[in-house]
Design a protein around this motif. Structure first.
Motif, PDB file in Angstrom:
ATOM      1  N   HIS A   1      -2.701   6.375   6.931  1.00 41.17           N
ATOM      2  CA  HIS A   1      -4.006   6.583   7.557  1.00 41.17           C
ATOM      3  C   HIS A   1      -4.192   5.756   8.833  1.00 41.17           C
ATOM      4  CE1 HIS A   1      -8.138   7.853   7.808  1.00 41.17           C
ATOM      5  NE2 HIS A   1      -8.543   6.605   7.778  1.00 41.17           N
ATOM      6  N   PRO A   2      -4.000   4.443   8.809  1.00 42.76           N
ATOM      7  CA  PRO A   2      -4.177   3.700  10.066  1.00 42.76           C
ATOM      8  C   PRO A   2      -3.150   4.075  11.132  1.00 42.76           C
ATOM      9  CG  PRO A   2      -3.470   2.216   8.303  1.00 42.76           C
ATOM     10  CD  PRO A   2      -3.754   3.538   7.681  1.00 42.76           C
ATOM     11  N   ILE A   3      -1.941   4.426  10.730  1.00 47.68           N
ATOM     12  CA  ILE A   3      -0.939   4.835  11.716  1.00 47.68           C
ATOM     13  C   ILE A   3      -1.329   6.171  12.340  1.00 47.68           C
ATOM     14  CG2 ILE A   3       1.444   5.624  11.990  1.00 47.68           C
ATOM     15  CD1 ILE A   3       2.285   3.365  10.137  1.00 47.68           C
TER      16      ILE A   3
ATOM     17  N   GLY B   1       0.790  -1.224   0.000  1.00 47.51           N
ATOM     18  CA  GLY B   1       0.000   0.000   0.000  1.00 47.51           C
ATOM     19  C   GLY B   1       0.820   1.270   0.000  1.00 47.51           C
ATOM     20  N   GLY B   2       2.098   1.142   0.282  1.00 51.22           N
ATOM     21  CA  GLY B   2       2.966   2.307   0.283  1.00 51.22           C
ATOM     22  C   GLY B   2       2.654   3.262   1.417  1.00 51.22           C
ATOM     23  N   LEU B   3       3.313   4.405   1.387  1.00 51.87           N
ATOM     24  CA  LEU B   3       3.160   5.394   2.448  1.00 51.87           C
ATOM     25  C   LEU B   3       1.730   5.916   2.533  1.00 51.87           C
ATOM     26  CD1 LEU B   3       4.439   7.029   4.681  1.00 51.87           C
ATOM     27  CD2 LEU B   3       5.103   8.732   2.981  1.00 51.87           C
ATOM     28  N   THR B   4       1.090   6.123   1.397  1.00 45.22           N
ATOM     29  CA  THR B   4      -0.276   6.650   1.430  1.00 45.22           C
ATOM     30  C   THR B   4      -1.239   5.640   2.048  1.00 45.22           C
ATOM     31  OG1 THR B   4      -0.608   5.916  -0.850  1.00 45.22           O
ATOM     32  CG2 THR B   4       0.001   8.221  -0.518  1.00 45.22           C
TER      33      THR B   4
ATOM     34  N   LEU C   1      -4.336   7.384  12.718  1.00 44.66           N
ATOM     35  CA  LEU C   1      -5.452   7.157  13.634  1.00 44.66           C
ATOM     36  C   LEU C   1      -4.981   6.470  14.918  1.00 44.66           C
ATOM     37  CD1 LEU C   1      -8.250   6.118  11.139  1.00 44.66           C
ATOM     38  CD2 LEU C   1      -8.206   8.149  12.588  1.00 44.66           C
ATOM     39  N   ALA C   2      -4.086   5.503  14.796  1.00 45.99           N
ATOM     40  CA  ALA C   2      -3.553   4.836  15.990  1.00 45.99           C
ATOM     41  C   ALA C   2      -2.845   5.844  16.891  1.00 45.99           C
ATOM     42  CB  ALA C   2      -2.601   3.706  15.590  1.00 45.99           C
ATOM     43  N   LEU C   3      -2.122   6.788  16.311  1.00 48.16           N
ATOM     44  CA  LEU C   3      -1.441   7.810  17.109  1.00 48.16           C
ATOM     45  C   LEU C   3      -2.433   8.745  17.799  1.00 48.16           C
ATOM     46  CD1 LEU C   3       1.547   8.656  14.735  1.00 48.16           C
ATOM     47  CD2 LEU C   3       1.655   7.489  16.959  1.00 48.16           C
ATOM     48  N   VAL C   4      -3.503   9.101  17.105  1.00 50.02           N
ATOM     49  CA  VAL C   4      -4.542   9.925  17.730  1.00 50.02           C
ATOM     50  C   VAL C   4      -5.166   9.165  18.896  1.00 50.02           C
ATOM     51  CG1 VAL C   4      -6.827  10.977  17.389  1.00 50.02           C
ATOM     52  CG2 VAL C   4      -5.035  11.302  15.679  1.00 50.02           C
ATOM     53  N   PHE C   5      -5.469   7.889  18.687  1.00 51.61           N
ATOM     54  CA  PHE C   5      -6.061   7.079  19.759  1.00 51.61           C
ATOM     55  C   PHE C   5      -5.102   6.952  20.936  1.00 51.61           C
ATOM     56  CE2 PHE C   5      -8.625   4.762  16.277  1.00 51.61           C
ATOM     57  CZ  PHE C   5      -9.601   5.743  16.305  1.00 51.61           C
ATOM     58  N   LEU C   6      -3.823   6.771  20.649  1.00 49.89           N
ATOM     59  CA  LEU C   6      -2.831   6.680  21.711  1.00 49.89           C
ATOM     60  C   LEU C   6      -2.767   7.990  22.504  1.00 49.89           C
ATOM     61  CD1 LEU C   6      -0.629   4.939  23.044  1.00 49.89           C
ATOM     62  CD2 LEU C   6       0.982   5.880  21.378  1.00 49.89           C
ATOM     63  N   GLY C   7      -2.772   9.098  21.804  1.00 47.31           N
ATOM     64  CA  GLY C   7      -2.778  10.390  22.477  1.00 47.31           C
ATOM     65  C   GLY C   7      -4.012  10.575  23.341  1.00 47.31           C
TER      66      GLY C   7
END
Length: 143
Positions: A112-114, A105-108, A116-122
């Motif tokens: 997106h899931p990374i 899937g490449g960087l694009t 969102l995971a960072l927002v959830f972690l925050g």
């Protein structure tokens, strides 16, 4: 509009509500078709677990992913069961990121899931804010 640290504190809980409600609605919209898509959809979604080396029970894992998105979105929006909800949402995003890596899937695709995971972690560290059901329940328990 938001001058100084003291003023920002006033709007902190409103900002958390906007983030929670917005992300919650998006995840409800993502989870609903997965949960109500039936066994074929569950198996299709659950097949992504193979990218983590788990090749059994794809139907179960697909249904659980949809349920986590649907109910997790609701819980996130209302600020209820906050810590377990975010932990499960981070797990779903990790599987989505692994799928993107494995399928090229490449960087694009992986971003997106990374993100969102960072927002959830925050959010795990910040908490749901005072405009949440969890805050109201905990407040009543104190009195």
């Amino acid at each position: 509009m938001l001058k100084g640290g003291r003023r920002r504190g006033v709007y902190r809980d409103i900002g958390l509500l906007i983030i929670r409600a917005g992300l919650g609605v998006v995840f409800v919209l993502h989870g609903y078709p997965k949960v109500f898509g039936g066994p074929e959809k569950w198996e299709e979604v659950g097949a992504t677990m193979q990218y983590l080396g788990i090749e059994f029970a794809p139907m179960f894992f697909g249904f659980m992913a949809g349920a986590i998105e649907l109910f997790g979105g609701l819980f996130l929006a209302f600020g209820l069961f906050f810590t377990p909800t975010l932990a499960l949402m981070i797990l779903v995003m990790a599987v989505a990121a692994a799928e993107q890596v494995a399928t090229g899937g490449g960087l694009t695709g992986i971003a997106h899931p990374i993100e969102l995971a960072l927002v959830f972690l925050g959010l795990l560290f910040i908490g749901p804010g005072r405009y949440s059901l969890e805050w109201r329940i905990n407040r009543r328990r104190r009195y």
